[in-house]
Design an enzyme around this catalytic site. Structure first.
Site, PDB file in Angstrom:
ATOM      1  N   SER A  19       0.828  -1.213   0.000  1.00  0.00           N
ATOM      2  CA  SER A  19       0.000   0.000   0.000  1.00  0.00           C
ATOM      3  C   SER A  19       0.862   1.263   0.000  1.00  0.00           C
ATOM      4  CB  SER A  19      -0.965  -0.045   1.183  1.00  0.00           C
ATOM      5  OG  SER A  19      -1.910   0.984   1.073  1.00  0.00           O
ATOM      6  N   HIS A  20       0.684   2.115   1.000  1.00  0.00           N
ATOM      7  CA  HIS A  20       1.399   3.403   1.044  1.00  0.00           C
ATOM      8  C   HIS A  20       2.612   3.326   1.970  1.00  0.00           C
ATOM      9  CE1 HIS A  20      -1.402   3.102   4.346  1.00  0.00           C
ATOM     10  NE2 HIS A  20      -0.555   3.832   5.030  1.00  0.00           N
ATOM     11  N   LYS A  48      -3.661  -8.134   0.760  1.00  0.00           N
ATOM     12  CA  LYS A  48      -5.059  -7.771   0.985  1.00  0.00           C
ATOM     13  C   LYS A  48      -5.895  -8.868   0.341  1.00  0.00           C
ATOM     14  CE  LYS A  48      -4.348  -2.786   1.187  1.00  0.00           C
ATOM     15  NZ  LYS A  48      -4.462  -1.476   0.508  1.00  0.00           N
ATOM     16  N   ASP A 101      -0.915   1.770  -3.953  1.00  0.00           N
ATOM     17  CA  ASP A 101      -1.644   0.680  -4.601  1.00  0.00           C
ATOM     18  C   ASP A 101      -2.990   1.109  -5.146  1.00  0.00           C
ATOM     19  OD1 ASP A 101      -2.714   0.931  -2.021  1.00  0.00           O
ATOM     20  OD2 ASP A 101      -3.353  -1.159  -1.997  1.00  0.00           O
ATOM     21  N   ASP A 130      -5.801   2.432  -3.928  1.00  0.00           N
ATOM     22  CA  ASP A 130      -7.125   2.374  -3.296  1.00  0.00           C
ATOM     23  C   ASP A 130      -7.434   3.643  -2.511  1.00  0.00           C
ATOM     24  OD1 ASP A 130      -5.449   1.893  -1.163  1.00  0.00           O
ATOM     25  OD2 ASP A 130      -6.279  -0.078  -0.653  1.00  0.00           O
ATOM     26  N   ARG A 131      -6.515   4.606  -2.536  1.00  0.00           N
ATOM     27  CA  ARG A 131      -6.785   5.889  -1.875  1.00  0.00           C
ATOM     28  C   ARG A 131      -6.445   7.033  -2.826  1.00  0.00           C
ATOM     29  NH1 ARG A 131      -4.148   7.336   2.597  1.00  0.00           N
ATOM     30  NH2 ARG A 131      -2.440   5.865   2.411  1.00  0.00           N
TER      31      ARG A 131
HETATM   32 ZN   LIG Z   1      -3.607   1.677  -0.381  1.00  0.00          ZN
END
Ligand SMILES: [Zn+2]
Length: 465
Positions: free
Chosen positions: A111-112, A121, A247, A249-250
């Site tokens: 992710s971040h 995930k 990734d 998703d934000r």
């Molecule tokens: Zn993310």
């Protein structure tokens, strides 16, 4: 079910089995052996539920290909048919999990987080695999309670279909000039493809996928990571700027004046659009969101619903309520309206552009229309894992005795004449999180004092706000 293998247990470092995902530092707490055991444990749970096929994708981190191979191996040797989707953002894996003939999906992503992190995930039967599911996977692995079987591995890219699906919902009219920052994260290739299909002018920053993240950290909730985007918006006189986390998703958004719109501010714009076609719709936001958002949703004819922070919890609540839109302060935006209900920042970007390109006002003007409030960002301060939930419980009990006007769905969110304040324990880190919002600075000062007093009453050294 095939025979059960026992006696070949694998014990994970306990810090990697987290609330919403599995995540660790590669070479220290997480490695290929863990990835293989995750595959085997996940396979057991999947097959118990009658599932057979799993889609797997990975982000652009240097360690991702090795973890992917090991995971695929673990799944296949447990009798799972693995569909390798390849390199891309997390929402592309969700897309595969929702549209291919599969029973689950696993995304390898840090992710971040910093470059040396990585993680997993997971989705099972189109639902988040989290909390007790992850704990159970850990127990299965420790006991070596795996199932054996001869699986299969196929390669099936969804990249083109995914980007086409994103473009399908673009409904803008006038062309826009947009700066984008992929932060060298996993959205890079999809962003290049997406913007090639959108009208208008697009300035791309850091679109080369590079797991060393040479430009800046791919986390748009940190203002310092948006500086480059703000400069590009100014230099090219863009209508807006859009950034993604590592990734995808934000989302992070800046208006044409370079001002950051936080997740809850962006949600006002998105909610208005969804409520127009779905009057009375339930719109979910997390407990960290501004009261302005909840009030605006109600004013626009929607039904606001405050829910617990955490992308897995929000997705679960969305599925339960049928809400067409949900969002978090952190920039996770979930569209059920015309989409699948998972957090896809590229899709959210397409919808934002559509709204702006259909209308005549700018994002800056929309931002200026929001009622004036003063609020803190998310204030985080360390508190031990063993103490953090106890502190929040103590605060809640004292407030309840005092008859406070509060919600305790996730920590405590307290309303006073001045506004509201929040104190909650992070599910993923050893920190307490606070936020406050008032009509003016004096009110905000009084709310902060209330937080400090409650923390002091529980023996916590009050943070310096
Ligand atoms: Zn993310």
């Amino acid at each position: 079910m095939a025979e059960t293998l026992t006696g070949q247990g694998h014990t994970f470092n306990p810090t990697i089995l987290r609330e919403y995902d599995i995540r660790g530092v590669v070479g220290k707490t997480l490695g290929a052996a863990d990835a293989r055991a995750i595959g085997r444990g996940f396979a057991r749970i999947l097959r118990e539920g009658g599932g057979r096929r799993v889609a797997v994708a990975y982000d652009g981190r240097l360690s991702s290909p090795e973890l992917e191979s090991a995971l695929v191996c673990g799944l296949a040797e447990s009798g799972v048919e693995v569909v390798r989707v390849g390199l891309g953002p997390t929402p592309m894996l969700y897309f595969a999990a929702f549209t291919l003939d599969v029973d689950g999906g696993i995304m390898i992503t840090g992710s971040h987080n910093p470059a040396d992190y990585n993680g997993f995930k997971m989705v099972i039967q189109k639902k988040s695999f989290f909390g007790p599911d992850i704990q159970r996977l850990g127990k299965i692995a420790a006991a070596g309670d795996f199932v054996a079987g001869a699986g299969a591995v196929t390669v099936h890219s969804v990249f083109d279909v995914y980007v086409a699906r994103l473009l399908q919902d673009y409904d803008g009219a006038r062309p826009l000039k947009v700066a984008w920052d992929a932060g060298n994260g996993a959205t890079g290739d999809a962003l290049v493809s997406l913007t090639a299909g959108l009208p208008g002018e697009h300035i791309l920053l850091n679109q080369t996928i590079d797991g060393t993240f040479p430009a800046h950290h791919p986390d748009p909730t940190e203002p310092k990571n948006l500086v480059q985007l703000q400069a590009a918006v100014a230099a090219h006189r863009c209508d807006l700027g859009i950034a993604f986390d590592g990734d995808g998703d934000r989302i992070g958004v800046v208006d044409g004046q370079g001002r950051i719109l936080w997740g809850d501010q962006l949600m006002v714009l998105l909610a208005e659009d969804v409520i127009k076609t779905r009057p009375g719709a339930t719109i979910i936001a997390d407990v960290k969101a501004s009261q302005v958002l909840f009030d605006e949703i109600a004013r626009m004819g929607g039904t606001p619903l405050m829910w617990r922070t955490g992308h897995s919890l929000i997705k679960t609540k969305m599925a339960e309520t049928g809400a067409p839109l949900a969002g978090e302060m952190s920039g996770h935006i979930f569209f059920g309206d015309r989409y699948y209900g998972y957090d896809d920042a590229l899709y959210a970007a397409v919808r934002v552009l559509g709204i702006l390109a259909r209308g005549t006002t700018s994002l800056a003007a929309l931002r200026d229309r929001l009622p004036e409030v003063v609020n803190t960002p998310e204030l985080r301060f360390p508190c031990s894992d063993t103490r953090k939930f106890a502190v929040v419980d103590e605060v809640r009990d004292r407030l309840r005795k005092d008859g406070a006007d509060m919600s305790d769905i996730d920590g405590v969110r307290v309303r006073t004449r001045d506004g509201w304040w929040l104190l909650r324990a992070s599910n993923t880190q050893d920190v307490l999180v606070a936020r406050a919002e008032a009509g003016d600075q004096a009110g905000l000062g009084r709310l902060k004092a209330l937080i400090v007093a409650q923390l002091a009453a529980s023996g916590m050294t009050p943070p310096s706000f």
